[in-house]
Design a protein around this motif. Structure first.
Motif, PDB file in Angstrom:
ATOM      1  N   ASN A 297      39.537 -64.108 -56.088  1.00  0.00           N
ATOM      2  CA  ASN A 297      38.171 -63.980 -55.573  1.00  0.00           C
ATOM      3  C   ASN A 297      37.902 -62.354 -55.233  1.00  0.00           C
ATOM      4  OD1 ASN A 297      38.766 -67.058 -54.463  1.00  0.00           O
ATOM      5  ND2 ASN A 297      37.205 -66.529 -56.115  1.00  0.00           N
TER       6      ASN A 297
ATOM      7  N   THR B 152      33.956 -58.818 -54.697  1.00  0.00           N
ATOM      8  CA  THR B 152      34.205 -60.173 -54.547  1.00  0.00           C
ATOM      9  C   THR B 152      33.443 -60.913 -55.411  1.00  0.00           C
ATOM     10  OG1 THR B 152      32.475 -60.313 -52.863  1.00  0.00           O
ATOM     11  CG2 THR B 152      34.855 -59.708 -51.977  1.00  0.00           C
ATOM     12  N   THR B 153      34.201 -62.327 -55.744  1.00  0.00           N
ATOM     13  CA  THR B 153      33.426 -63.371 -56.494  1.00  0.00           C
ATOM     14  C   THR B 153      33.713 -64.585 -56.086  1.00  0.00           C
ATOM     15  OG1 THR B 153      32.973 -63.985 -58.732  1.00  0.00           O
ATOM     16  CG2 THR B 153      35.344 -63.072 -58.199  1.00  0.00           C
ATOM     17  N   ASP B 154      32.393 -65.509 -56.160  1.00  0.00           N
ATOM     18  CA  ASP B 154      32.621 -66.565 -55.497  1.00  0.00           C
ATOM     19  C   ASP B 154      33.497 -67.615 -56.513  1.00  0.00           C
ATOM     20  OD1 ASP B 154      31.516 -66.287 -53.362  1.00  0.00           O
ATOM     21  OD2 ASP B 154      29.514 -66.838 -53.970  1.00  0.00           O
TER      22      ASP B 154
END
Lengths: 463, 463
Positions: free
Chosen positions: B271, B300-302
């Motif tokens: 993430n 960041t990445t969900d």
């Protein structure tokens, strides 16, 4: 009585000499003793601006520094084309020699310098500073650990910086009469050194310059790349350039581990340097992340790397001067290997990106052998197949092993004197061949069965 | 009414399909709908272990998945040699196609797949996940910024992992009948993609495999390297291997900036991902440190990158299905360019490390041109010099420009049908030549002055 610090004399007032003056001051066992320039005024200004003590000698010529009997060490940061003259003279005057890189225009010139140093019993070292940083030793510990790193597989090195227009037109490093190697000598030197360092200074078997180097109008290299190959399958590539943003990468990959650093020539900070290592890297379940991840390591140093270099050099000189020790052969050996690979890259470029192979044999004195030679084309040698007992054609590499055969091989090539590739009938020689412009002829051969064969002189050349 | 999620059918139960099953579940606009295996039992086990809903279809054949009218998308992770058969069939059955990499054994096969997709109006995308990570877009912003990054100069990419003995002997990826590209297809694919990505998907003009690739006994590549060259002087190198510790580097250097990352294919963490950039890097006074230093950036990445891929693919499929949009051509174009370079690397290896040049010309339909061809040897073409009005011999590249000349060029080569290099007499063509094994003959030419010349058929070959 405490030993006196080693006295340094500097030839010329190059920019890099400012950094080294500070390093000589910082190192506990050395002192700035003299500086010589073709202009006395310039030398005086340099001494004043760079922390020379009041007692220091300021000379209006290089010769005067060499003639000063109190100078122990000559630091020589002159343009490369002047190295052979002044380095040989310094050695003849019994001065220990700290020589800026690239050390010479070619191995032949370097050998004149090294022979002069050997004759005079003086220490030689080139000014490749990062070799002396404690980070380098810490990284070597990692690379030497068979569990953590394993067997070396590949190295990639890159040293570029973006020179401005003035540099690209006027700097010493782009002038064919002063620094004929351009970016290859100035930044590629470090890349080559890092590759050799990672491979325990085992010379590659094959060197191949990559295509599309960039030259200036005078033919000096502004950017180039090369690939290096070892017999055990190790490979390395490097890229050096005056035309791209400052970048200083070394990546070393082994069977078990990986090393990364991005400031190998000059650390980001003076007293602290980092590198990243990874061992037995793998993935998490479902391959959505790494486990374990690489880790960062930090190494601090009280003295900057150039002062550590001066300290080590002065220690060696002190051992010779005060204890009668012999010069440490490690340093000229590393310089020479670096120069050998540099020469091979340059030759490969000049020959239109032909591979340059190293002749491998049992020679009397390995360090003085000139191993990089472009020899004859595979196609031509194949014609001799019938006369050679043990013949192996490997993929892209022709290896001819001829035990108990005497070959009278007459070698004639651009730039090589006749017979320069020696043949020792009492032992064996292997040589690998690919590409090139060499002309050669096979005159006589005595086969294993003792028959003597003569051949008509035959010319072979590759376009 | 809310749109229904896009229904995925999976062909086969490959390991990578487990990761994609999770991604299809995580993506908000897609659903796991069916899985087919040659073994019904295996398919059922896969569905159970990978979060398929109770309602999901489990089939004992691939055909059954394709025949299910409710399947929108086929995700195809079969061995590469099976791609062309099943991908073409899937497209013919109007299934949108998410195809694992390497997409095909060669561009010719890929073109069959792409033509089937085009005919059926279905979306094509390969499963190169990192393209969809928001870090990739953030890095592209940096590379696109002429102030921060400037003009691209060099790229180096490396993707290696240390396969165990079982993998090296038995894995699909080292079997010539299943994945004939070996490490080049499995890890080199990503290196090539990263290089093309950094160069805005401009195909290189020249591809040259580096020496000493490693093969297994069956001739499958276990490790190799290559270099790529563009006409504007950009250069790239990559190294891919099954034989060295997991390493995933991309280094991109421009005139003003540098980008580094060490986990480009699969980020260290799911993430959060990082990259390092430097702009107008320089040194402190006396060159004892860097100013400014590189800086680290975090994204960041969900959703993990593979779920973002599924989401984007499902979005495109939804647009076609619900809004009557046309397929997005970007994705097949990127796949095809990657495959083109892969083919060129493979050809260069097969041809003994000859350069492979791209034919550049004005073609009717650029995307369907098969531009990598090994054409005739420079030496041979030089013989035609007198008959060609405008002739330039650049260093290592022969470029022949012939405006207003009609050449009847009969091309005959290993693997190429006669006349495959088309000549369009109404416009002009440039082609660059180096190395190779092609035989060709020049039959007639009409010069600029309108004179027709005939030539005796002439064969030219290398080696």
């Amino acid at each position: 009585m405490a030993r006196q610090p080693i006295k340094f004399g500097i030839l010329g007032c190059a920019d890099i000499a400012r950094k080294f003056s500070r390093a000589i001051t910082l190192s506990p066992n050395s002192t700035l003793y003299a500086v010589g320039s073709r202009s006395l005024e310039k030398a005086a200004k340099f001494a004043k601006e760079n922390g020379f003590p009041e007692s220091a000698k300021v000379y209006g010529s290089y010769e005067a520094v060499l003639d000063d009997p109190d100078v122990d060490v000559v630091y020589l940061p002159l343009p490369t084309s002047l190295h052979v003259k002044w380095a040989v003279l310094a050695a003849q005057k019994k001065k220990h020699l700290l020589l800026e890189k690239p050390v010479a225009l070619n191995v032949k010139e370097l050998d004149l310098i090294l022979e002069a140093c050997e004759s005079s019993g003086v220490q030689f070292m080139d000014a490749t500073m990062w070799m002396h940083h404690p980070r380098t030793a810490a990284m070597k510990d990692f690379l030497s650990n068979s569990e953590l790193f394993g067997e070396l597989k590949s190295v990639n090195s890159c040293f570029t910086f973006a020179a401005n227009q003035d540099f690209l037109e006027n700097d010493i490093r782009v002038r064919p009469d002063l620094d004929a190697h351009g970016a290859l000598g100035d930044t590629g030197w470090y890349c080559i050194r890092s590759i050799l360092w990672a491979s325990n200074f085992e010379l590659p078997k094959t060197v191949l310059a990559l295509r599309s180097p960039v030259f200036n109008k005078a033919g000096v290299i502004l950017a180039c790349s090369a690939s290096l190959y070892w017999e055990d399958g190790k490979v390395a590539t490097f890229h050096c350039s005056f035309l791209a943003n400052l970048t200083m990468d070394v990546t070393v990959v082994g069977t078990n581990g990986t090393l990364h650093l991005h400031d190998f020539v000059i650390p980001f900070e003076e007293n602290k340097a980092s590198f990243s290592v990874a061992t037995k890297s793998g993935f998490t379940e479902l391959v959505t992340g790494w486990e374990p991840k690489p880790s960062e390591h930090h190494v601090t140093t009280d003295l900057p790397q150039e002062a550590l270099l001066v300290r080590e050099f002065s220690r060696l000189v002190g051992s010779i001067k005060f204890d009668g020790s012999k010069p440490e052969i490690k340093w000229p050996t590393l310089s020479r290997k670096t120069q050998q690979v540099l020469d091979a890259v340059k030759l490969s470029i000049e020959r239109g990106f032909e591979t340059v192979e190293r002749l491998i044999g049992r020679y009397k004195n390995d360090i003085l052998v000139k191993p990089y030679r472009l020899v004859a084309k595979v196609k031509c040698l194949i014609k001799f197949r019938n006369f050679i007992d043990n013949f192996e054609l490997l993929q892209h590499t022709l290896t001819i092993v001829f035990p108990h055969i005497t070959l009278d091989l007459e070698v004639q090539s651009t730039g090589l004197p006749k017979g320069e590739i020696g043949w020792n009938p009492s032992t064996w020689t292997t040589f690998a061949t690919m590409g090139g412009f060499m002309h050669f002829s096979l005159k006589t051969a005595i086969t294993r069965r003792g028959r003597k064969r003569s051949f008509r002189s035959r010319r072979a050349s590759h376009n």
